[in-house]
Design a protein around this motif. Structure first.
Motif, PDB file in Angstrom:
ATOM      1  N   HIS A   1      11.775 -41.886 -11.405  1.00  0.00           N
ATOM      2  CA  HIS A   1      12.001 -41.720 -12.840  1.00  0.00           C
ATOM      3  C   HIS A   1      11.101 -42.588 -13.715  1.00  0.00           C
ATOM      4  CE1 HIS A   1      15.788 -39.437 -12.302  1.00  0.00           C
ATOM      5  NE2 HIS A   1      15.921 -40.178 -11.224  1.00  0.00           N
ATOM      6  N   LEU A   2      10.527 -43.639 -13.171  1.00  0.00           N
ATOM      7  CA  LEU A   2       9.835 -44.655 -13.963  1.00  0.00           C
ATOM      8  C   LEU A   2       8.355 -44.694 -13.619  1.00  0.00           C
ATOM      9  CD1 LEU A   2      10.448 -47.041 -15.969  1.00  0.00           C
ATOM     10  CD2 LEU A   2      10.528 -48.519 -13.954  1.00  0.00           C
ATOM     11  N   GLY A   3       7.515 -44.845 -14.656  1.00  0.00           N
ATOM     12  CA  GLY A   3       6.082 -44.920 -14.414  1.00  0.00           C
ATOM     13  C   GLY A   3       5.376 -45.743 -15.477  1.00  0.00           C
ATOM     14  N   ALA A   4       4.076 -45.712 -15.442  1.00  0.00           N
ATOM     15  CA  ALA A   4       3.249 -46.478 -16.370  1.00  0.00           C
ATOM     16  C   ALA A   4       3.580 -46.114 -17.815  1.00  0.00           C
ATOM     17  CB  ALA A   4       1.775 -46.216 -16.082  1.00  0.00           C
ATOM     18  N   GLY A   5       3.695 -47.143 -18.646  1.00  0.00           N
ATOM     19  CA  GLY A   5       3.947 -46.946 -20.067  1.00  0.00           C
ATOM     20  C   GLY A   5       5.404 -46.844 -20.456  1.00  0.00           C
ATOM     21  N   ASP A   6       6.305 -46.834 -19.491  1.00  0.00           N
ATOM     22  CA  ASP A   6       7.733 -46.690 -19.778  1.00  0.00           C
ATOM     23  C   ASP A   6       8.376 -48.026 -20.142  1.00  0.00           C
ATOM     24  OD1 ASP A   6       7.812 -43.937 -19.358  1.00  0.00           O
ATOM     25  OD2 ASP A   6       8.292 -44.151 -17.227  1.00  0.00           O
ATOM     26  N   VAL A   7       9.611 -47.946 -20.648  1.00  0.00           N
ATOM     27  CA  VAL A   7      10.415 -49.123 -20.973  1.00  0.00           C
ATOM     28  C   VAL A   7      11.574 -49.192 -19.980  1.00  0.00           C
ATOM     29  CG1 VAL A   7      11.886 -50.235 -22.709  1.00  0.00           C
ATOM     30  CG2 VAL A   7       9.808 -49.024 -23.413  1.00  0.00           C
ATOM     31  N   ALA A   8      11.798 -50.396 -19.439  1.00  0.00           N
ATOM     32  CA  ALA A   8      12.878 -50.600 -18.466  1.00  0.00           C
ATOM     33  C   ALA A   8      13.614 -51.900 -18.791  1.00  0.00           C
ATOM     34  CB  ALA A   8      12.302 -50.671 -17.051  1.00  0.00           C
ATOM     35  N   VAL A   9      14.825 -52.009 -18.266  1.00  0.00           N
ATOM     36  CA  VAL A   9      15.638 -53.207 -18.482  1.00  0.00           C
ATOM     37  C   VAL A   9      16.195 -53.689 -17.152  1.00  0.00           C
ATOM     38  CG1 VAL A   9      17.658 -54.187 -19.639  1.00  0.00           C
ATOM     39  CG2 VAL A   9      16.304 -52.427 -20.805  1.00  0.00           C
TER      40      VAL A   9
ATOM     41  N   PRO B   1      30.842 -53.275 -21.062  1.00  0.00           N
ATOM     42  CA  PRO B   1      30.098 -52.949 -22.285  1.00  0.00           C
ATOM     43  C   PRO B   1      28.585 -52.848 -22.041  1.00  0.00           C
ATOM     44  CG  PRO B   1      31.598 -54.782 -22.689  1.00  0.00           C
ATOM     45  CD  PRO B   1      31.659 -54.483 -21.233  1.00  0.00           C
ATOM     46  N   ALA B   2      28.063 -53.629 -21.109  1.00  0.00           N
ATOM     47  CA  ALA B   2      26.630 -53.563 -20.798  1.00  0.00           C
ATOM     48  C   ALA B   2      26.273 -52.215 -20.179  1.00  0.00           C
ATOM     49  CB  ALA B   2      26.232 -54.704 -19.863  1.00  0.00           C
ATOM     50  N   ILE B   3      27.105 -51.731 -19.271  1.00  0.00           N
ATOM     51  CA  ILE B   3      26.848 -50.436 -18.639  1.00  0.00           C
ATOM     52  C   ILE B   3      26.970 -49.305 -19.654  1.00  0.00           C
ATOM     53  CG2 ILE B   3      27.819 -48.770 -16.997  1.00  0.00           C
ATOM     54  CD1 ILE B   3      28.266 -51.169 -15.091  1.00  0.00           C
ATOM     55  N   GLU B   4      27.970 -49.379 -20.520  1.00  0.00           N
ATOM     56  CA  GLU B   4      28.126 -48.348 -21.559  1.00  0.00           C
ATOM     57  C   GLU B   4      26.921 -48.337 -22.499  1.00  0.00           C
ATOM     58  OE1 GLU B   4      32.993 -48.165 -21.838  1.00  0.00           O
ATOM     59  OE2 GLU B   4      31.923 -49.598 -23.088  1.00  0.00           O
ATOM     60  N   ALA B   5      26.434 -49.519 -22.881  1.00  0.00           N
ATOM     61  CA  ALA B   5      25.249 -49.609 -23.744  1.00  0.00           C
ATOM     62  C   ALA B   5      24.013 -49.077 -23.020  1.00  0.00           C
ATOM     63  CB  ALA B   5      25.024 -51.054 -24.195  1.00  0.00           C
ATOM     64  N   ALA B   6      23.896 -49.392 -21.737  1.00  0.00           N
ATOM     65  CA  ALA B   6      22.752 -48.924 -20.949  1.00  0.00           C
ATOM     66  C   ALA B   6      22.718 -47.404 -20.885  1.00  0.00           C
ATOM     67  CB  ALA B   6      22.809 -49.518 -19.542  1.00  0.00           C
TER      68      ALA B   6
ATOM     69  N   ASP C   1      24.025 -45.379 -23.030  1.00  0.00           N
ATOM     70  CA  ASP C   1      23.710 -44.909 -24.370  1.00  0.00           C
ATOM     71  C   ASP C   1      22.206 -45.005 -24.655  1.00  0.00           C
ATOM     72  OD1 ASP C   1      24.593 -43.855 -26.871  1.00  0.00           O
ATOM     73  OD2 ASP C   1      24.340 -45.844 -27.756  1.00  0.00           O
ATOM     74  N   LEU C   2      21.547 -46.051 -24.176  1.00  0.00           N
ATOM     75  CA  LEU C   2      20.113 -46.247 -24.382  1.00  0.00           C
ATOM     76  C   LEU C   2      19.253 -45.387 -23.449  1.00  0.00           C
ATOM     77  CD1 LEU C   2      19.936 -50.147 -24.720  1.00  0.00           C
ATOM     78  CD2 LEU C   2      19.334 -48.487 -26.502  1.00  0.00           C
ATOM     79  N   LEU C   3      19.841 -44.907 -22.373  1.00  0.00           N
ATOM     80  CA  LEU C   3      19.082 -44.198 -21.351  1.00  0.00           C
ATOM     81  C   LEU C   3      18.514 -42.881 -21.876  1.00  0.00           C
ATOM     82  CD1 LEU C   3      18.322 -44.543 -18.346  1.00  0.00           C
ATOM     83  CD2 LEU C   3      20.356 -43.200 -17.784  1.00  0.00           C
ATOM     84  N   ASP C   4      17.217 -42.705 -21.678  1.00  0.00           N
ATOM     85  CA  ASP C   4      16.520 -41.494 -22.092  1.00  0.00           C
ATOM     86  C   ASP C   4      16.897 -40.341 -21.165  1.00  0.00           C
ATOM     87  OD1 ASP C   4      14.787 -39.931 -23.539  1.00  0.00           O
ATOM     88  OD2 ASP C   4      12.955 -40.929 -22.859  1.00  0.00           O
ATOM     89  N   HIS C   5      16.736 -39.123 -21.637  1.00  0.00           N
ATOM     90  CA  HIS C   5      16.943 -37.958 -20.773  1.00  0.00           C
ATOM     91  C   HIS C   5      15.928 -38.023 -19.640  1.00  0.00           C
ATOM     92  CE1 HIS C   5      19.944 -36.105 -23.300  1.00  0.00           C
ATOM     93  NE2 HIS C   5      19.209 -36.446 -24.335  1.00  0.00           N
ATOM     94  N   GLY C   6      16.386 -37.825 -18.423  1.00  0.00           N
ATOM     95  CA  GLY C   6      15.525 -37.957 -17.259  1.00  0.00           C
ATOM     96  C   GLY C   6      15.415 -39.387 -16.767  1.00  0.00           C
ATOM     97  N   GLY C   7      16.153 -40.297 -17.388  1.00  0.00           N
ATOM     98  CA  GLY C   7      16.129 -41.709 -17.003  1.00  0.00           C
ATOM     99  C   GLY C   7      17.157 -42.025 -15.935  1.00  0.00           C
ATOM    100  N   VAL C   8      17.095 -43.262 -15.420  1.00  0.00           N
ATOM    101  CA  VAL C   8      17.962 -43.672 -14.318  1.00  0.00           C
ATOM    102  C   VAL C   8      18.448 -45.104 -14.496  1.00  0.00           C
ATOM    103  CG1 VAL C   8      16.036 -44.478 -12.873  1.00  0.00           C
ATOM    104  CG2 VAL C   8      18.162 -43.728 -11.781  1.00  0.00           C
ATOM    105  N   LEU C   9      19.698 -45.321 -14.133  1.00  0.00           N
ATOM    106  CA  LEU C   9      20.268 -46.666 -14.013  1.00  0.00           C
ATOM    107  C   LEU C   9      20.680 -46.859 -12.575  1.00  0.00           C
ATOM    108  CD1 LEU C   9      22.698 -46.846 -17.076  1.00  0.00           C
ATOM    109  CD2 LEU C   9      20.434 -47.894 -16.886  1.00  0.00           C
TER     110      LEU C   9
ATOM    111  N   TYR D   1      18.546 -56.382 -28.755  1.00  0.00           N
ATOM    112  CA  TYR D   1      17.164 -56.655 -28.359  1.00  0.00           C
ATOM    113  C   TYR D   1      16.352 -55.393 -28.067  1.00  0.00           C
ATOM    114  CZ  TYR D   1      19.088 -61.329 -27.644  1.00  0.00           C
ATOM    115  OH  TYR D   1      19.712 -62.538 -27.816  1.00  0.00           O
ATOM    116  N   VAL D   2      17.010 -54.344 -27.649  1.00  0.00           N
ATOM    117  CA  VAL D   2      16.324 -53.118 -27.240  1.00  0.00           C
ATOM    118  C   VAL D   2      16.831 -51.977 -28.121  1.00  0.00           C
ATOM    119  CG1 VAL D   2      15.848 -51.531 -25.331  1.00  0.00           C
ATOM    120  CG2 VAL D   2      16.225 -53.970 -24.853  1.00  0.00           C
ATOM    121  N   GLN D   3      15.914 -51.364 -28.906  1.00  0.00           N
ATOM    122  CA  GLN D   3      16.337 -50.312 -29.821  1.00  0.00           C
ATOM    123  C   GLN D   3      16.086 -48.908 -29.267  1.00  0.00           C
ATOM    124  OE1 GLN D   3      14.888 -53.297 -31.277  1.00  0.00           O
ATOM    125  NE2 GLN D   3      17.066 -53.688 -31.520  1.00  0.00           N
TER     126      GLN D   3
END
Length: 193
Positions: free
Chosen positions: A25-33, A126-131, A133-141, A95-97
């Motif tokens: 799911h993750l590659g160059a130029g992406d944002v991760a936490v 709350p951290a998992i719920e926020a994560a 919510d921030l997760l992009d379509h096609g993203g992964v936690l 910190y992450v918008q």
């Protein structure tokens, strides 16, 4: 096939398997936490994966974790594409918008510490719920759980109960667990469709 050869034969390498799910799911130029920085091994992996054009945010409440991670990232030759945050992961939205492509949680305590400070249900949920919510379509936690101590066991039950309630048409939750070793770590992969 991901496997680890040992004197006991071939076994699945859970850490390698976790990375494979992230790399899908993750590659160059992406944002991760990295929601639980620890000694920065996941931060390093994420930093090298997103490269110079991406960015990684990493959280921990312990100054020792931040210092250890900073030293490890420098020693590993990571690009300067990370922000190390001395704060609780449940405050991620301060910190992450924008949307994130990947996030990693390793619940438990700082490896090499006295184990007196652990992730706690009151901030993990709350951290998992926020994560999510921030997760992009096609993203992964990826949420790794260590049930070998009381809080870890309780956290594991809490997150499993929560993930079971999510709409499978929006979020896919997959559990990876060694069935005949109940106190071994396990992890959940959360993919947003």
């Amino acid at each position: 096939m991901m496997e680890n050869k040992s004197k006991y034969g071939n076994m699945i390498d859970l850490l390698q398997l976790q990375k494979q799910f992230i790399l899908n799911h993750l590659g160059a130029g992406d944002v991760a936490v990295d929601f639980t920085m620890g000694n920065g091994h996941d931060t390093e992996f994420l930093s090298k994966t997103v490269g110079e054009t991406g960015h990684v945010y990493a959280f921990d409440v312990q100054k020792q974790a931040l210092e250890s991670t900073a030293a490890n990232l420098k020693q590993a030759g990571c690009p300067e594409n990370y922000t190390l945050i001395l704060d609780s992961h449940h405050k991620v939205k301060e910190y992450v918008q924008g949307p994130i492509r990947a996030g990693m949680f390793n619940l438990g305590y700082l490896p090499g510490s006295d184990k007196s400070i652990t992730t706690m249900r009151v901030t993990t949920m709350p951290a998992i719920e926020a994560a999510i919510d921030l997760l992009d379509h096609g993203g992964v936690l990826l949420v790794a759980v260590y049930p070998g101590h009381a809080e870890g066991d309780a956290e594991g039950k809490m997150v499993l109960d929560y993930f079971a309630t999510l709409d499978r048409h929006v979020i896919c939750c997959t559990l990876i667990r060694i069935l005949n070793s109940p106190t071994s770590p396990f992890f959940i992969v959360i993919e947003k469709k």
